[in-house]
Enzyme design. Structure first.
Site, PDB file in Angstrom:
ATOM      1  N   ASP A 200      56.783  40.917  62.288  1.00 49.99           N
ATOM      2  CA  ASP A 200      56.827  42.071  61.872  1.00 49.99           C
ATOM      3  C   ASP A 200      55.515  43.303  62.201  1.00 49.99           C
ATOM      4  O   ASP A 200      54.723  43.066  62.556  1.00 49.99           O
ATOM      5  CB  ASP A 200      56.505  41.935  60.646  1.00 49.99           C
ATOM      6  CG  ASP A 200      55.640  43.463  60.135  1.00 49.99           C
ATOM      7  OD1 ASP A 200      55.625  44.668  60.418  1.00 49.99           O
ATOM      8  OD2 ASP A 200      55.041  43.633  58.650  1.00 49.99           O
ATOM      9  N   GLN A 203      52.473  47.518  63.088  1.00 53.58           N
ATOM     10  CA  GLN A 203      51.501  47.935  63.075  1.00 53.58           C
ATOM     11  C   GLN A 203      51.084  47.903  65.109  1.00 53.58           C
ATOM     12  O   GLN A 203      50.237  48.380  65.318  1.00 53.58           O
ATOM     13  CB  GLN A 203      50.210  47.217  62.120  1.00 53.58           C
ATOM     14  CG  GLN A 203      50.347  47.500  60.448  1.00 53.58           C
ATOM     15  CD  GLN A 203      50.290  49.375  61.088  1.00 53.58           C
ATOM     16  OE1 GLN A 203      49.340  49.703  61.667  1.00 53.58           O
ATOM     17  NE2 GLN A 203      50.555  49.398  59.702  1.00 53.58           N
ATOM     18  N   LYS A 226      55.529  55.022  62.716  1.00 52.85           N
ATOM     19  CA  LYS A 226      53.880  55.020  63.175  1.00 52.85           C
ATOM     20  C   LYS A 226      53.759  54.896  64.396  1.00 52.85           C
ATOM     21  O   LYS A 226      52.721  54.792  65.001  1.00 52.85           O
ATOM     22  CB  LYS A 226      54.355  52.941  62.698  1.00 52.85           C
ATOM     23  CG  LYS A 226      54.035  53.221  60.747  1.00 52.85           C
ATOM     24  CD  LYS A 226      53.212  51.885  61.053  1.00 52.85           C
ATOM     25  CE  LYS A 226      54.319  51.130  59.205  1.00 52.85           C
ATOM     26  NZ  LYS A 226      52.866  51.508  58.532  1.00 52.85           N
TER      27      LYS A 226
HETATM   28  N1  7TS Z   1      54.557  46.178  58.141  1.00 55.47           N
HETATM   29  C1  7TS Z   1      53.150  46.303  58.530  1.00 55.47           C
HETATM   30  C2  7TS Z   1      52.385  45.961  58.433  1.00 55.47           C
HETATM   31  C3  7TS Z   1      52.411  47.680  57.721  1.00 55.47           C
HETATM   32  O1  7TS Z   1      51.289  48.114  57.612  1.00 55.47           O
HETATM   33  C4  7TS Z   1      54.041  48.533  56.934  1.00 55.47           C
HETATM   34  C5  7TS Z   1      53.036  50.002  56.393  1.00 55.47           C
HETATM   35  C6  7TS Z   1      54.770  48.011  56.488  1.00 55.47           C
HETATM   36  C7  7TS Z   1      55.625  46.670  57.173  1.00 55.47           C
HETATM   37  C8  7TS Z   1      56.095  49.021  56.461  1.00 55.47           C
HETATM   38  O2  7TS Z   1      56.496  49.594  56.985  1.00 55.47           O
HETATM   39  P1  7TS Z   1      57.682  50.716  56.843  1.00 55.47           P
HETATM   40  O3  7TS Z   1      57.952  52.149  57.391  1.00 55.47           O
HETATM   41  O4  7TS Z   1      58.327  50.432  56.294  1.00 55.47           O
HETATM   42  O5  7TS Z   1      57.281  51.585  55.387  1.00 55.47           O
HETATM   43  N2  7TS Z   1      52.097  49.845  56.171  1.00 55.47           N
HETATM   44  C9  7TS Z   1      51.352  51.195  55.118  1.00 55.47           C
HETATM   45  C10 7TS Z   1      49.798  50.547  55.882  1.00 55.47           C
HETATM   46  O6  7TS Z   1      48.759  49.736  55.874  1.00 55.47           O
HETATM   47  N3  7TS Z   1      50.207  52.085  54.629  1.00 55.47           N
HETATM   48  O7  7TS Z   1      50.816  52.996  54.451  1.00 55.47           O
HETATM   49  C11 7TS Z   1      52.494  51.766  54.705  1.00 55.47           C
END
Ligand code: 7TS
Length: 430
Positions: A200, A203, A226
């Protein structure tokens, strides 16, 4: 050349005044990043000039839109070091990519008695899809613990991997601790045990140079929003050996080759996993975001964020009553500072600094199991990106001081410390 003043001018939102003339200080980058004007402009350009559905029209605009969309696949391939374009699949976000994998790999080769290995620092997106799979198949989901220095416990990892481990799915960089995991090392362990390894990179891909082939994992997922791109676009990079055998996740247009009254056959990769009209405009704008990031250079971004983190950690030392989570070494926890204090709720801290125009995050950060491990229900989190500055950190520290003064937190903590000391003295003298 990393010119912060020039970079900041690229982001119109950074000019916004939030409260009482206070300019926005955006420290919630782990949730989503801000967008440079070139990305915003490319959305408008698409809708004003060549909005058309892709892969199915022969008219000029359909061709233009299809070319622009498929060009981004090529860009993602080089950005992330994928082997081939057809191993790059567009989804809605990291969450959807992980759900696709849990469903489809789960169908392909996970059976009763098998085990899935995660870690204690996972986001809910990398836990719930596996719990859902567990409810379909009788499997075990295990968690690799973290150490006292908030790093992955590699010794435990080696003990937890067995021949029953079918999938190891781990975050590259924790959204709470900032910890960057040693993916290459884990990939070797996964390979030696015949487990499929998913990373994953939600980040990490926005903040450090990530190379799929060099890391040696089998799948890697991340989100556009992000990393300066629009919302609604996710990426799944994988190995064809698996993708070809995996059943489709969603059914409908685009993902088929032939449909009869009896049955269907699936399209080639990557379209087999891209059912329905995709997020065309946003994928195209994501391509612009990739160009933008590459122009600055991921190495420069990482280095600058480490500098900011080190600077902020140093400034925060004055609040000795704060518990700060994360590895001591800045290189291991770049860009994220998570903290808490028993006297004041993180939401109150976030609300007060918001009065100064500063956006931070408070809560469980979609990592409730990790909160349990840290023995808190919530924390406050400041997360940086390359457009942030040391001056912004100074203002943040000033606002924090105001918040702590408001709650007389220093005094409260002295009181708590005093009580503990008094208790300890009483026990030792007894
Ligand atoms: N994995 C990690 C490590 C994340 O930080 C996040 C979202 C996701 C998966 C999911 O990402 P998405 O784009 O599918 O939503 N993290 C965060 C956070 O830390 N604050 O809001 C979203």
């Amino acid at each position: 050349m990393f010119d912060i003043n020039k970079i900041r001018k690229d982001f119109p939102i950074l000019e916004r005044k939030i409260t009482d003339g206070n300019k926005l200080i955006y420290f919630d980058n782990a949730a989503t990043s801000q967008k440079p004007k070139v990305v915003i402009d490319s959305l408008v350009k698409y809708y004003e000039n060549y909005n058309a559905n892709i892969h199915r029209g022969v008219h000029k605009m359909a061709e233009e839109a299809t070319c622009a969309y498929e060009e981004v696949r090529q860009k993602v391939k080089s950005f992330i070091g994928a082997r081939n374009e057809d191993e790059v699949i567009f989804t809605r976000n990291t969450t959807e990519s992980l759900n696709l994998l849990a469903y489809s790999l789960g169908e392909l080769f996970v059976n009763e008695g098998d085990e899935i290995l995660l870690s204690e620092m996972e986001h809910h997106s990398n836990i719930i899809p596996w719990y859902i799979l567990r409810s379909r198949k009788k499997i075990k989901v295990k968690f690799i613990p973290i150490t006292d220095n908030y790093e992955l416990d590699y010794k435990s990892l080696e003990q937890l991997v067995t021949k029953k481990t079918k999938i190891i799915s781990l975050t590259h960089k924790s959204n709470v601790l900032g910890t960057v995991n040693n993916i290459k090392k884990i990939a070797q362990i996964a390979k030696a045990n015949g487990a499929v390894f998913i990373v994953d990179a939600a980040q990490s891909a926005p903040h450090l140079s990530v190379d799929f082939q060099d890391l040696g994992c089998d799948f890697l997922v991340f989100s556009s929003h992000k990393m300066c791109g629009p919302t609604g676009v996710g990426v799944l990079v994988g190995r064809r050996e698996y993708l070809e055998k995996m059943p489709p996740f969603l059914g409908g247009g685009e993902m088929i080759r032939k449909v009869t009254f009896e049955d269907f056959t699936t399209n080639d990769l990557p379209w087999k996993f891209e059912a329905g009209t995709p997020n065309i405009a946003d994928v195209i704008a994501f391509g612009v975001a990739i160009d933008y990031l590459q122009n600055i250079g991921l190495e420069n971004i990482y280095k600058y964020e480490c500098e900011l983190t080190e600077y902020a950690l140093d400034k925060l030392k004055q609040f000795d009553f704060l518990k700060i989570y994360g590895a001591k070494d800045c290189n291991k926890r770049a860009g994220i500072i998570t903290f808490s204090n028993p006297v004041v709720h993180p939401h109150d801290i976030a609300t007060i600094v918001d009065q100064y125009g500063i956006a931070i995050r408070a809560g469980h950060h979609c990592a409730q199991p990790l909160m349990k491990k840290l023995n808190v229900s919530a924390t406050a989190r400041a997360s940086f990106y390359f457009y942030n500055t040391k001056e912004e950190i100074d203002l943040f520290v000033y606002a924090l001081k105001k918040a702590f003064d408001y709650f007389a937190i220093g005094a409260c903590n002295e009181l708590i410390k005093g009580k503990i000391n008094a208790k300890q003295n009483a026990t030792t003298t007894r």
